[in-house]
Enzyme design. Sequence first.
Site, PDB file in Angstrom:
ATOM      1  N   LYS A 162      15.488  -5.615  16.521  1.00  0.00           N
ATOM      2  CA  LYS A 162      15.590  -6.659  17.539  1.00  0.00           C
ATOM      3  C   LYS A 162      16.380  -6.076  18.711  1.00  0.00           C
ATOM      4  CE  LYS A 162      17.291 -11.421  18.163  1.00  0.00           C
ATOM      5  NZ  LYS A 162      17.934 -12.587  17.504  1.00  0.00           N
ATOM      6  N   SER A 164      15.368 -16.901  17.746  1.00  0.00           N
ATOM      7  CA  SER A 164      15.191 -15.921  18.790  1.00  0.00           C
ATOM      8  C   SER A 164      14.618 -14.583  18.320  1.00  0.00           C
ATOM      9  CB  SER A 164      16.537 -15.673  19.471  1.00  0.00           C
ATOM     10  OG  SER A 164      17.468 -15.145  18.542  1.00  0.00           O
ATOM     11  N   SER A 185      18.108 -18.001  13.787  1.00  0.00           N
ATOM     12  CA  SER A 185      17.157 -17.063  14.390  1.00  0.00           C
ATOM     13  C   SER A 185      16.561 -16.012  13.482  1.00  0.00           C
ATOM     14  CB  SER A 185      17.792 -16.371  15.591  1.00  0.00           C
ATOM     15  OG  SER A 185      17.754 -17.256  16.682  1.00  0.00           O
TER      16      SER A 185
HETATM   17  N1  GLN Z   1      17.830 -21.769  18.290  1.00  0.00           N
HETATM   18  C1  GLN Z   1      19.248 -21.559  18.278  1.00  0.00           C
HETATM   19  C2  GLN Z   1      19.769 -21.378  19.685  1.00  0.00           C
HETATM   20  O1  GLN Z   1      18.976 -21.390  20.587  1.00  0.00           O
HETATM   21  C3  GLN Z   1      19.610 -20.406  17.395  1.00  0.00           C
HETATM   22  C4  GLN Z   1      19.491 -19.099  18.040  1.00  0.00           C
HETATM   23  C5  GLN Z   1      19.996 -17.992  17.192  1.00  0.00           C
HETATM   24  O2  GLN Z   1      20.186 -18.141  15.992  1.00  0.00           O
HETATM   25  N2  GLN Z   1      20.252 -16.864  17.822  1.00  0.00           N
HETATM   26  O3  GLN Z   1      20.944 -21.241  19.886  1.00  0.00           O
END
Ligand code: GLN
Length: 499
Positions: free
Chosen positions: A82, A165, A189
């Site tokens: 990532k 994400s 995420s």
């Molecule tokens: N969807 C969540 C956010 O937008 C989690 C994102 C994540 O875990 N990096 O913060």
Amino acid sequence: MTQESTHIHDLTVAQLAARLKARQISATEVATHFLARARGHESLGNFVALDEEVTLKQASACDQRLAAGTGSALEGVPIAHKDIFVTRDFASTAGSAMLKGYRSPFDSTVVTKLAGQGMVSLGKLNCDEFAMGSSNENSAVTPVGHDKPMPVQNPWDITRIPGGSSGASASAVAARLTPAATGTDTGGSIRQPAAFCGITGIKPTYGRASRYGMIAFASSLDQAGPMARTAEDCALLLSAMCGPDLDRDSTSLDIAPEDYTRSLNDSLDGLRIGVPREFFGDGLADDVRSATEAALKDYEKLGAKLVPVSLPRTELAIPVYYIIAPAEASSNLSRFDGVKFGHRADKYTDLADMYKKTRAEGFGDEVKRRIMIGTYVLSHGYYDAYYLQAQKIRRMIADDFQDAFKACDVIAGPVAPTVAWKIGEKSDDPVANYLADIFTLPASLAGLPGMSIPVGFGAGRMPVGMQLIGNYLQESRLLNMAHRYQQATDWHARKPEGF
Ligand code: GLN
């Protein structure tokens, strides 16, 4: 996988490692094959950095070690990272125009540890900007083979999001462009994109994997973890990723690494699975409910007992998370000021103007929204009303889990209320995105390990994932549970058509 397949890209990490060790196949052949797949499926928008020369050089070093019999456990197996992990060999952008083309002078600890086990890096994978998002529609970086940024596609249906994400990590694994990927999970995420793309992913206990070199979003929540097709692969990868890094990450746990493969086959007889009432309320779509309930029944057949439990503050996890995460983000992102690294505006009148223009140009809408919310909730006069209250409820959410764990060994439920939605469907509505995080946020706020495993298909033939949550440091329990389920079912072995 129950059946050995002939395509290199259908092999799991465990199968690839075994074939490489037996020298039935070379690391160079494997890397060449996956690089060609990545190039051949650029349309998905997964890779933001590919460099054949770098990858093949790593593969050739693996081949030398394999020939000398000095290969490590995962020698020659490819992985893609990532783009939130900094890497020396590839640009590191966190999906942001702020870091366009940025080259880190060092590798993050997780990347170093996986390379130390012989893994070959295929390149970098797209993500929501600074890991903020649930759909991988928020990246400002142009993927390889494209001429402008685009939403990452889900290989099960390219008109749908892969989740976020770590959306491209999940999409690339599901499309067999890489046998494994790294992800990070701040509020879901790893688990949510794994669920949306029908793969397996685990977020360990907060502090288990080093955050050194992970571009920070919300430091008290950020945690790295593996994404692959099977629980066995996740166990192999997680064993390589975790361990103390005390000099570099002050929140790193001082606990020796574990071999998570050791207990994969343990019996589930008598295992008490807590089923939280609040995870099965009105907001849960019928297709996700029925796949999750069917999986719970399968667990009963494997010897587990279902125990009703309650996590009464589940709904509060959303406002609490969306105060704490932006608060920490507003502080972490203050470093992007145009001075030290990354983007700097071309034209400005003085220093303050340079900061303003740099940040206005460099950050996308979602990031700006969170910086503003975060700055607001931390400001004098609002700190007590928002931030402090959120911290108190965060503690209560963690306590609720401990109450639940008095009656059960693990907790299971849905990962997300629905299957993956259509690209664009929620892009004008940030709150709709936030609400979809309801089932992953509680474990994040508590710092507990959480996992997602494929358990069937729902609307539009889209994959459904089930979430397993363990008490602190119970990763091996989760992986064991997931592995036993995958021995008995084949959801994890299904593959999207055309890949
Ligand atoms: N969807 C969540 C956010 O937008 C989690 C994102 C994540 O875990 N990096 O913060």
